[in-house]
Scaffold this active site. Structure first.
Site, short mmCIF file in Angstrom:
data_model
loop_
_atom_site.label_atom_id
_atom_site.label_comp_id
_atom_site.label_asym_id
_atom_site.label_seq_id
_atom_site.Cartn_x
_atom_site.Cartn_y
_atom_site.Cartn_z
N HIS A 132 0.85 -1.19 0.00
CA HIS A 132 0.00 0.00 0.00
C HIS A 132 0.89 1.25 0.00
CE1 HIS A 132 -3.23 2.77 0.92
NE2 HIS A 132 -2.64 3.13 2.05
N HIS A 181 1.24 11.18 -2.83
CA HIS A 181 0.08 11.07 -1.95
C HIS A 181 -0.63 12.43 -1.98
CE1 HIS A 181 -1.53 9.25 2.06
NE2 HIS A 181 -2.31 9.02 1.04
#
Length: 368
Positions: free
Chosen positions: A255, A302
């Site tokens: 992840h 991100h």
């Protein structure tokens, strides 16, 4: 660097083709690099082949506790000085985290008769593997193993040291150590011959060996050995049925693969894609956003955080380089797509250019 490297080997081979980079570290984030330059491209390729074989060896990557201790002993043994002594500082490094630990190390070495009186060091001539195991037993005593021996053999409680006889050892192997679900033909119960073989292999005291006895020290040596691995060595290689649908398996996944640290402020790195794929990961995540600048190529980061970004192009090149180095099983690219239609088109082109015929673009025959 190129000018310096050009002094070695043939000028016909590019430095890049003769350079081998070894990446190492305690984890996937805190890594170090060491570069080596060979005299020719074929030699560099041979180095890569042999190093990669070692790095991906199932037995090397699944050591027993004894193997780990043996590695520590080897590292200590090669740190001897010109007089053949190993400094106490070298013992502190793997075992001590504060001052009290250092005192315990000094005491354990002294109790084993290894600490030199002339200097704060250990004579490497006396420091064989058996001496190291004795030192480790003094440093980290296992009272629980003494208790096991006393439970199996209550009569040894009055003796100076705990031990079990061969019949008690057989009972331990069959009733406590053996998985009752195992097939009795493929994994037969331990008998007297097997128990005697293990006693002769792990018991350090020859007197006890001759009496078919195993001391608590010998039992500890057996328990930390490869003979007592949770996973048998013959099962480290692929042994499952791999012909089932993909959804029938647990998949080794990553992840936010690109992040090397904090989810909100961490640094992104293309290298992490290489590292996770080389450790067997089969699913990586790519959070894709519109890139800025002249080329306006997509980036991976991100979103809405302070994390840095990496190039989508470089990421796909890294995946193409390492996706099937250690495994032939499929790699799943998990895209979190935030790109505009224009940059999505660039994503598609980069994926096709980098992956080529390795990209599954049509259903497989027989697997709708």
């Amino acid at each position: 660097m190129k000018e310096s490297c050009a002094l070695f080997g043939s000028s016909e081979a590019l430095v890049e083709d003769r350079t081998v980079s070894v990446i190492f570290g305690q984890d996937l984030v805190n890594i170090q690099w060491q570069n080596f330059v060979a005299t020719s491209k074929p030699i560099a390729q041979e180095w890569c082949s042999q190093l990669f074989t070692l790095a991906t060896n199932s037995f090397v990557n699944n050591p027993s506790f004894y193997d780990l201790l043996e590695r520590t002993w080897t590292k200590l043994s090669v740190t001897r000085d010109t007089e053949g002594f190993i400094s106490l500082k070298n013992f502190y490094k793997p075992f001590a985290s504060h001052r009290d630990d250092k005192k315990r190390i000094d005491m354990a070495l002294s109790n084993c008769g290894l600490l030199s009186k002339k200097k704060d060091a250990v004579d490497s001539k006396l420091f064989d593997m058996r001496a190291f195991l004795k030192f480790y037993a003094c440093l980290a005593p296992r009272g629980d193993i003494d208790q096991i021996c006393q439970e199996l053999n209550p009569s040894c409680a009055s003796d100076s040291r705990a031990y079990i006889n061969i019949d008690q050892f057989i009972r331990l192997l069959n009733e406590k150590q053996r998985d009752p679900r195992l097939n009795e033909i493929l994994y037969p119960y331990a008998n007297e011959a097997k128990a005697r073989e293990l006693i002769q292999k792990f018991e350090p005291d020859k007197t006890l060996i001759n009496k078919d006895r195993l001391s608590s020290q010998g039992l500890q040596a057996y328990l930390i050995s490869v003979e007592n691995n949770v996973i048998p060595l013959d099962k480290l290689d692929l042994s499952q049925d791999m012909d089932q649908p993909l959804a029938h398996y647990f998949i080794n996944s990553s992840h936010n693969t690109y992040l090397s640290g904090h989810q909100l402020t961490g640094k992104s790195s293309v290298e992490l894609y290489r590292q996770v794929l080389l450790t067997g990961c089969r699913c990586v995540e790519l959070d894709c956003w519109d890139g800025r600048g002249g080329e306006e190529e997509p980036v991976i980061t991100h979103g809405f955080t302070m994390c840095s970004e990496v190039s989508f192009r470089e990421t796909m090149e890294a995946i193409a380089d390492t996706a099937f180095k250690v495994s032939d099983f499929p790699v799943i690219l998990s895209f979190e797509n935030h790109c505009s239609p224009k940059q999505q088109a660039k994503m598609v082109k980069l994926i096709k250019d980098c992956l080529g015929d390795r990209l599954l673009s049509q259903p497989l025959d027989g697997y709708p």
